[in-house]
Design an enzyme around this catalytic site. Structure first.
Site, PDB file in Angstrom:
ATOM      1  N   ASP A 202     -13.768  -8.555   7.478  1.00  0.00           N
ATOM      2  CA  ASP A 202     -15.140  -9.043   7.457  1.00  0.00           C
ATOM      3  C   ASP A 202     -15.115 -10.454   6.891  1.00  0.00           C
ATOM      4  O   ASP A 202     -14.170 -10.852   6.205  1.00  0.00           O
ATOM      5  CB  ASP A 202     -16.111  -8.125   6.700  1.00  0.00           C
ATOM      6  CG  ASP A 202     -15.668  -7.757   5.295  1.00  0.00           C
ATOM      7  OD1 ASP A 202     -14.981  -8.559   4.629  1.00  0.00           O
ATOM      8  OD2 ASP A 202     -16.037  -6.662   4.830  1.00  0.00           O
TER       9      ASP A 202
ATOM     10  N   HIS B 256     -10.559  -9.443   3.949  1.00  0.00           N
ATOM     11  CA  HIS B 256     -11.938  -9.684   3.519  1.00  0.00           C
ATOM     12  C   HIS B 256     -12.045 -11.170   3.164  1.00  0.00           C
ATOM     13  O   HIS B 256     -11.651 -11.594   2.080  1.00  0.00           O
ATOM     14  CB  HIS B 256     -12.277  -8.819   2.304  1.00  0.00           C
ATOM     15  CG  HIS B 256     -12.237  -7.354   2.578  1.00  0.00           C
ATOM     16  ND1 HIS B 256     -13.180  -6.730   3.371  1.00  0.00           N
ATOM     17  CD2 HIS B 256     -11.380  -6.391   2.167  1.00  0.00           C
ATOM     18  CE1 HIS B 256     -12.904  -5.432   3.439  1.00  0.00           C
ATOM     19  NE2 HIS B 256     -11.806  -5.210   2.725  1.00  0.00           N
TER      20      HIS B 256
ATOM     21  N   ASN C  97      -1.239  -0.785   2.485  1.00  0.00           N
ATOM     22  CA  ASN C  97      -2.418  -1.586   2.795  1.00  0.00           C
ATOM     23  C   ASN C  97      -2.843  -2.368   1.553  1.00  0.00           C
ATOM     24  O   ASN C  97      -2.838  -1.832   0.445  1.00  0.00           O
ATOM     25  CB  ASN C  97      -3.545  -0.637   3.226  1.00  0.00           C
ATOM     26  CG  ASN C  97      -4.759  -1.335   3.809  1.00  0.00           C
ATOM     27  OD1 ASN C  97      -4.634  -2.128   4.733  1.00  0.00           O
ATOM     28  ND2 ASN C  97      -5.931  -1.015   3.292  1.00  0.00           N
TER      29      ASN C  97
ATOM     30  N   GLU D 153      -3.484  -0.922  -2.170  1.00  0.00           N
ATOM     31  CA  GLU D 153      -3.732  -1.868  -3.267  1.00  0.00           C
ATOM     32  C   GLU D 153      -2.849  -1.591  -4.486  1.00  0.00           C
ATOM     33  O   GLU D 153      -3.333  -1.346  -5.589  1.00  0.00           O
ATOM     34  CB  GLU D 153      -5.217  -1.865  -3.633  1.00  0.00           C
ATOM     35  CG  GLU D 153      -6.079  -2.347  -2.478  1.00  0.00           C
ATOM     36  CD  GLU D 153      -7.569  -2.268  -2.754  1.00  0.00           C
ATOM     37  OE1 GLU D 153      -7.968  -1.831  -3.849  1.00  0.00           O
ATOM     38  OE2 GLU D 153      -8.346  -2.638  -1.857  1.00  0.00           O
TER      39      GLU D 153
ATOM     40  N   GLU E 201      -9.320  -4.360   7.638  1.00  0.00           N
ATOM     41  CA  GLU E 201     -10.658  -4.281   7.045  1.00  0.00           C
ATOM     42  C   GLU E 201     -11.402  -5.610   7.185  1.00  0.00           C
ATOM     43  O   GLU E 201     -12.063  -6.072   6.264  1.00  0.00           O
ATOM     44  CB  GLU E 201     -10.564  -3.895   5.562  1.00  0.00           C
ATOM     45  CG  GLU E 201      -9.801  -2.606   5.310  1.00  0.00           C
ATOM     46  CD  GLU E 201      -9.784  -2.183   3.850  1.00  0.00           C
ATOM     47  OE1 GLU E 201     -10.621  -2.690   3.060  1.00  0.00           O
ATOM     48  OE2 GLU E 201      -8.950  -1.340   3.491  1.00  0.00           O
TER      49      GLU E 201
END
Length: 360
Positions: A279, A249, A213, A172, A277
């Site tokens: 979801d 996400h 990432n 990030e 990651e």
């Protein structure tokens, strides 16, 4: 990457009109939630399909449920061939006081993975968040901070040399507009900290794949453009960057239409790409239409990666809704993972399975 109490993300919470339409169409439908028993055929598990394609299907793992919830561990080991430490390898967990490391939870995960023939993604070495107070408030000079960062990478990557197949080295680093995010590292060391971190990690374990990432980089936008430009620059400089992680996400119904093409341009640089990651959160209570859309979204996101050369695989950010970070971070949202709180497989499980199964 999320933490149970994280509040730093700013994702769109727009609820698309298509869900209202879909809800009207299926308001009276009853969705059967399939449940795979522990003795289900290995070939038809997520893991079986991923193994058959030579890719990873991973899950973020919490130390608490891993050590205390037998159902959690059973699903994890049956369905996933890769694991990522949800929090156990972040700096505040590993080095709560300077020079004093707490390896217990990270070691447990690495040992569990080895016992169950799972790969391990290391997460994460350099992040602006979840820093111990001694580091965050230490007032270190640039020279001191550079030394501290190198020592942390040398120590952490060195400990797990040969046991971790990929590291999220830098996490990030960008703002939404593509500028570099202000952080302890950026503000004191400048953007050069990214290349240094990658070089140090490579020296500590030359076999590990090294990633940058980030989130909200799945679409072709200002943030992903900046990440792409940085990746090209690092490769041109001979920096050991091997992959890009796309956190993914998502809100239900909002998988970006440009996702596959965007991942492909990174792959075309010769880099691995991974969904790291995944979801897909739903406004609660979740309707039948939303659960059906979520299933479609899981399939689409998975196919978007696996349809690109050099896709290494997909990791979901958790196993069961019982332990998801989403409700604590996005008020009014939940049901983001493939399994319910009682470990029944949701339609999302079928979508993920079909995305992994080339014959679905």
């Amino acid at each position: 990457m999320p933490h149970a109490s994280a509040t730093h993300r700013r994702h769109s919470l727009f609820r698309p009109l298509l869900l209202a339409v879909a809800g009207a169409l299926v308001a009276t439908a009853t969705l059967t939630l399939p449940h795979l028993t522990p003795d289900a055929s290995a070939a038809t598990t997520l893991r079986g399909y991923a193994d058959g394609r030579g890719v990873k299907i991973g899950a973020a793992v919490g130390d608490g449920p891993l050590t205390s919830d037998g159902s959690y561990a059973s699903v994890l080991d049956r369905e996933f061939n890769s694991v990522t430490a949800e929090n156990a390898m972040k700096w505040d967990a590993l080095e709560p006081s300077r020079g004093n490391y707490n390896w217990a939870a990270a070691d447990r995960l690495v040992s569990h993975a080895a016992a169950h023939h799972q790969g391990v993604r290391g997460h994460t070495l350099v992040w602006y968040s979840q820093l111990p107070s001694w580091l965050k408030n230490g007032g270190f000079s640039a020279s001191q901070l550079n030394t501290i960062l190198k020592n942390h990478i040398d120590t952490t990557v060195g400990r797990y040399k040969g046991k971790i197949y990929a590291w999220d080295v830098v996490n990030e680093a960008f703002n939404e507009d593509g500028s570099m995010r202000g952080s302890l590292w950026q503000d004191k060391l400048g953007t050069g900290y990214i290349a240094n971190a990658l070089r140090w990690a490579h020296a500590a374990d030359p076999a590990a794949k090294l990633y940058i990432n980030d989130y909200n980089t799945e679409a072709d936008n200002a943030k992903s453009d900046a990440l792409y430009a940085l990746a090209k620059q690092l490769l041109a400089q001979g920096v050991p960057l091997h992959g890009i992680g796309f956190q993914s996400h998502f809100t239900v119904g909002q998988v970006p239409s440009s996702m596959k093409a965007n991942l492909k341009r990174f792959s075309d640089l010769g880099l691995e790409v991974s969904v790291t990651e995944l979801d897909i959160r739903i406004p609660m209570p979740a309707s039948s239409a939303e659960l059906a859309q979520q299933s479609t979204d899981y399939k689409t996101a998975t196919e978007n990666c696996l349809g690109v050369p050099r896709c290494a695989g997909v990791t979901v950010w958790g196993v069961s809704d019982r332990y998801s970070w989403v409700p604590g971070t996005f008020s009014g949202y939940g049901a983001a993972l493939p399994y319910t709180e009682s470990y029944a497989a949701k339609p999302a499980y079928t979508g993920l399975s079909n995305g992994l199964n080339p014959n679905a």
